[in-house]
Each structure stands twice: as structure tokens, then as C-alpha cells.
Design a protein around this motif. Structure first.
Motif, PDB file in Angstrom:
ATOM      1  N   ASP A 110       0.926  -1.176  -0.013  1.00 23.97           N
ATOM      2  CA  ASP A 110       0.040  -0.027  -0.120  1.00 23.97           C
ATOM      3  C   ASP A 110       0.712   1.383  -0.036  1.00 23.97           C
ATOM      4  OD1 ASP A 110      -1.679   1.859   0.391  1.00 23.97           O
ATOM      5  OD2 ASP A 110      -2.960   1.047   2.032  1.00 23.97           O
ATOM      6  N   VAL A 111       0.833   1.828  -1.057  1.00 22.36           N
ATOM      7  CA  VAL A 111       1.950   3.029  -1.302  1.00 22.36           C
ATOM      8  C   VAL A 111       1.611   4.309  -0.493  1.00 22.36           C
ATOM      9  CG1 VAL A 111       3.020   4.674  -2.776  1.00 22.36           C
ATOM     10  CG2 VAL A 111       2.552   2.414  -3.642  1.00 22.36           C
ATOM     11  N   GLU A 112       0.432   4.339  -0.190  1.00 25.49           N
ATOM     12  CA  GLU A 112      -0.014   5.430   0.866  1.00 25.49           C
ATOM     13  C   GLU A 112       0.268   5.109   2.348  1.00 25.49           C
ATOM     14  OE1 GLU A 112      -1.771   8.380  -0.137  1.00 25.49           O
ATOM     15  OE2 GLU A 112      -1.360   7.513  -2.117  1.00 25.49           O
ATOM     16  N   ARG A 113       0.374   3.833   2.697  1.00 28.77           N
ATOM     17  CA  ARG A 113       0.795   3.657   3.912  1.00 28.77           C
ATOM     18  C   ARG A 113       2.502   3.737   4.067  1.00 28.77           C
ATOM     19  NH1 ARG A 113      -0.085  -2.079   5.602  1.00 28.77           N
ATOM     20  NH2 ARG A 113       0.869  -1.333   7.630  1.00 28.77           N
ATOM     21  N   VAL A 114       3.033   3.493   3.066  1.00 21.20           N
ATOM     22  CA  VAL A 114       4.370   3.919   2.941  1.00 21.20           C
ATOM     23  C   VAL A 114       4.598   5.469   3.073  1.00 21.20           C
ATOM     24  CG1 VAL A 114       6.799   3.677   1.874  1.00 21.20           C
ATOM     25  CG2 VAL A 114       5.099   1.795   1.549  1.00 21.20           C
ATOM     26  N   LYS A 115       3.677   5.913   2.187  1.00 22.35           N
ATOM     27  CA  LYS A 115       3.952   7.476   2.301  1.00 22.35           C
ATOM     28  C   LYS A 115       3.417   8.188   3.466  1.00 22.35           C
ATOM     29  CE  LYS A 115       1.934  11.760  -0.407  1.00 22.35           C
ATOM     30  NZ  LYS A 115       1.110  12.069  -1.275  1.00 22.35           N
ATOM     31  N   ASP A 154       6.768   2.190  -9.757  1.00 26.42           N
ATOM     32  CA  ASP A 154       6.785   3.610 -10.412  1.00 26.42           C
ATOM     33  C   ASP A 154       6.480   4.488  -9.176  1.00 26.42           C
ATOM     34  OD1 ASP A 154       7.799   2.971 -12.703  1.00 26.42           O
ATOM     35  OD2 ASP A 154       6.028   2.970 -13.773  1.00 26.42           O
ATOM     36  N   ALA A 155       5.359   4.213  -8.422  1.00 26.71           N
ATOM     37  CA  ALA A 155       4.964   5.024  -7.350  1.00 26.71           C
ATOM     38  C   ALA A 155       6.001   5.140  -6.435  1.00 26.71           C
ATOM     39  CB  ALA A 155       3.551   4.434  -6.834  1.00 26.71           C
ATOM     40  N   LEU A 156       6.503   3.889  -5.904  1.00 28.53           N
ATOM     41  CA  LEU A 156       7.774   3.851  -4.879  1.00 28.53           C
ATOM     42  C   LEU A 156       8.970   4.907  -5.190  1.00 28.53           C
ATOM     43  CD1 LEU A 156       7.767   0.373  -3.576  1.00 28.53           C
ATOM     44  CD2 LEU A 156       6.892   2.380  -2.502  1.00 28.53           C
ATOM     45  N   VAL A 157       9.392   4.966  -6.762  1.00 29.12           N
ATOM     46  CA  VAL A 157      10.258   5.702  -7.273  1.00 29.12           C
ATOM     47  C   VAL A 157       9.893   7.118  -7.053  1.00 29.12           C
ATOM     48  CG1 VAL A 157      11.511   6.085  -9.197  1.00 29.12           C
ATOM     49  CG2 VAL A 157      11.467   3.678  -8.606  1.00 29.12           C
ATOM     50  N   ALA A 158       8.574   7.453  -7.395  1.00 34.29           N
ATOM     51  CA  ALA A 158       8.283   8.614  -7.222  1.00 34.29           C
ATOM     52  C   ALA A 158       8.143   9.399  -5.870  1.00 34.29           C
ATOM     53  CB  ALA A 158       6.868   8.948  -7.878  1.00 34.29           C
ATOM     54  N   LEU A 159       7.764   8.366  -4.991  1.00 39.85           N
ATOM     55  CA  LEU A 159       7.811   8.862  -3.436  1.00 39.85           C
ATOM     56  C   LEU A 159       8.990   9.048  -2.923  1.00 39.85           C
ATOM     57  CD1 LEU A 159       6.188   9.199  -1.037  1.00 39.85           C
ATOM     58  CD2 LEU A 159       6.207   6.608  -0.628  1.00 39.85           C
ATOM     59  N   ALA A 160      10.116   8.388  -3.322  1.00 38.25           N
ATOM     60  CA  ALA A 160      11.453   8.589  -2.989  1.00 38.25           C
ATOM     61  C   ALA A 160      11.977   9.936  -3.582  1.00 38.25           C
ATOM     62  CB  ALA A 160      12.419   7.442  -3.420  1.00 38.25           C
ATOM     63  N   ILE A 186      13.934   4.371   2.073  1.00 33.84           N
ATOM     64  CA  ILE A 186      12.831   3.276   1.911  1.00 33.84           C
ATOM     65  C   ILE A 186      13.375   1.892   1.484  1.00 33.84           C
ATOM     66  CG2 ILE A 186      10.518   2.696   1.013  1.00 33.84           C
ATOM     67  CD1 ILE A 186      10.316   5.667   0.049  1.00 33.84           C
ATOM     68  N   SER A 187      13.151   0.937   2.158  1.00 33.72           N
ATOM     69  CA  SER A 187      13.632  -0.502   1.795  1.00 33.72           C
ATOM     70  C   SER A 187      12.611  -1.362   1.706  1.00 33.72           C
ATOM     71  CB  SER A 187      14.394  -0.976   3.246  1.00 33.72           C
ATOM     72  OG  SER A 187      14.947  -2.289   2.998  1.00 33.72           O
ATOM     73  N   VAL A 188      12.632  -2.049   0.627  1.00 35.38           N
ATOM     74  CA  VAL A 188      11.682  -3.154  -0.049  1.00 35.38           C
ATOM     75  C   VAL A 188      12.419  -4.273  -0.760  1.00 35.38           C
ATOM     76  CG1 VAL A 188      11.089  -2.105  -2.219  1.00 35.38           C
ATOM     77  CG2 VAL A 188       9.462  -3.454  -1.099  1.00 35.38           C
ATOM     78  N   THR A 189      11.966  -5.498  -0.847  1.00 35.78           N
ATOM     79  CA  THR A 189      12.269  -6.546  -1.507  1.00 35.78           C
ATOM     80  C   THR A 189      11.293  -6.946  -2.510  1.00 35.78           C
ATOM     81  OG1 THR A 189      11.432  -8.397  -0.316  1.00 35.78           O
ATOM     82  CG2 THR A 189      13.387  -7.529   0.474  1.00 35.78           C
ATOM     83  N   LEU A 246      15.308   5.225  -2.509  1.00 38.48           N
ATOM     84  CA  LEU A 246      14.707   3.863  -2.459  1.00 38.48           C
ATOM     85  C   LEU A 246      15.472   2.630  -2.604  1.00 38.48           C
ATOM     86  CD1 LEU A 246      11.771   1.939  -2.523  1.00 38.48           C
ATOM     87  CD2 LEU A 246      11.910   2.556  -5.030  1.00 38.48           C
ATOM     88  N   LEU A 247      15.585   1.575  -1.894  1.00 40.82           N
ATOM     89  CA  LEU A 247      16.290   0.379  -1.815  1.00 40.82           C
ATOM     90  C   LEU A 247      15.501  -0.794  -2.440  1.00 40.82           C
ATOM     91  CD1 LEU A 247      18.738  -1.716  -1.770  1.00 40.82           C
ATOM     92  CD2 LEU A 247      18.236  -1.587   0.669  1.00 40.82           C
TER      93      LEU A 247
END
Length: 222
Positions: A133-138, A167-173, A148-151, A180-181
Motif C-alpha cells: 500500500d504505497v499510501e501507507r508507505v507515504k 513507479d509510485a515508490l520511485v516517485a515517492l522517494a 525506503i527499503s523493500v524486496t 529507495l532500496l
């Protein structure tokens, strides 16, 4: 740093003893072999330090897998854990904060913890198919967030992000001015069309990968 041994280290077959294991269903590499067992032989080799970032030809081959990456963007390390250690110790300090999408590989948690930085976890749920859930990460991002770390493919469930989620995680970083890792250790075991390496999408994205899982070649990683 006050570094505590991870559970995965204590429970490793090498620590527990192969002679005590009847059925090994969790080993991530292959059994010990000699080169001659698989029909290979090597000529006399010259052993030397080599280039600090890895052989130029090797880095060129790695970078050629995705557009947007040059050999200068690639660092070859002796094991993915070493690469992840370098990332944490280069980007994080005791005054920083990171967001870990969990479950995650233990090094991505314990090394930052040993550094002393603050950690916020975004836990994935079985009931939601371990979807991100990208919004929870945000919502977990703070002004002092550096990473931000994810596998992906996810360790240990094997689930995949969609291209839109990546793409959303990249944009968030990018918008949060952090990195973003994406730990892509299982990338070569993914089914169907693969996602691009995260590092090819933005200067703020870092990809980590390894030969140990897909190819059974422990202690070789980038």
C-alpha cells in the motif's frame, strides 16, 4: 555500532551442522561442489586485488541489462549482504530515519538498527496478498527519512510488485528526497515479464542483487 547476530545466522546449516539435518527444505544455494563435478576447469590464475568497484567488463555486462544504467552505476561486492551493509552505512546515521516494508531481509533491518537510526515498519498482510500500500508507505515518511527499503520479488513470499507500484515508490522517494532500496535478489527467478531494475528508473533508486539464490553461486553479488 552495536551489531547483534541475526537469527538467520544462528540457524544457518553451517552453524547448526549439516550432519544434524535429515531434510533440508530451506537451503537457498546448492550443495558444495567442485568445478570438475560440473565439467569445468580453470587455467592457472593470477590472484590480485583487482578493481575496487569490480572488473570493468563485468560491470559493463551488468549495466547492459537495462537502459538507463552505466558501468559507473554498478558496484560489485563479495556477497549481497556486503552490498546491503554498504548501502546502510553510506546513507544512514543515528540521526536518520528509514521506512522498511516488512517482511524484509534481516540485514536491511539489523544493520540500520545497529547504526542507531529510527525505523518505521509498514507490514504486509497475508489477507491482502502481501500487496504494498504505497499510501501507507507515504504516511510513514518523515522529514528525516533517508531510505525506503523493500524486496522484490518479495522475500520470503515471492509476490511481485506491479510496474505501477514500483513507479509510485520511485516517485515517492524522489518527492521525499530520499533513496529507495529494492532488494532484487530473487529477480532472476521471477516468472513472465520482469520489472526493470529499480536503479534504471531514477538516481534515487538503488538495486541490490545476487547470484546466490537463482544460480546457487553464494558470495557473488552486485
Amino acid at each position: 555500532m552495536n551489531y547483534t547476530r541475526m537469527v538467520i545466522e544462528k540457524e544457518a546449516p553451517e552453524e547448526y551442522g549439516y550432519d544434524r539435518i535429515r531434510f533440508n527444505l530451506s537451503e537457498s544455494s546448492i550443495a558444495d561442489q567442485k568445478l570438475s563435478d560440473i565439467g569445468l576447469s580453470l587455467p592457472d590464475l593470477t590472484l590480485f586485488y583487482g578493481e575496487h568497484r569490480g572488473d570493468k567488463q563485468l560491470r559493463a555486462l551488468i549495466s547492459a541489462q537495462d537502459a538507463g544504467i552505466s558501468p559507473d552505476d554498478v558496484l560489485v561486492t563479495a556477497g549481497a549482504a556486503g552490498a546491503l551493509f554498504i548501502i546502510s552505512t553510506s546513507l544512514l546515521s543515528a540521526n536518520d530515519h528509514l521506512v522498511v516494508i516488512r517482511p524484509n531481509y534481516a540485514t536491511n533491518i539489523e544493520t540500520p538498527r545497529a547504526i542507531g537510526c529510527a525505523i518505521s515498519f509498514v507490514d504486509l498482510a497475508f489477507e491482502e496478498g502481501f500487496a504494498i500500500d504505497v499510501e501507507r508507505v507515504k504516511a510513514a515518511i518523515r522529514p528525516d527519512t533517508k531510505l525506503i527499503s523493500v524486496t522484490c520479488p518479495h522475500n520470503p513470499t515471492g509476490t511481485m510488485m506491479s510496474r505501477a507500484e514500483l513507479d509510485a515508490l520511485v516517485a515517492l522517494a524522489e518527492s521525499s528526497d530520499c533513496h529507495l532500496l529494492v532488494d532484487e535478489t530473487y529477480r532472476d527467478l521471477s516468472y513472465g515479464r520482469r520489472l526493470p531494475t529499480a536503479a534504471s528508473l531514477s538516481p534515487k533508486a538503488i538495486s541490490g542483487s545476487s547470484l546466490s539464490k537463482a544460480f546457487g553461486l553464494s558470495e557473488a553479488a552486485v
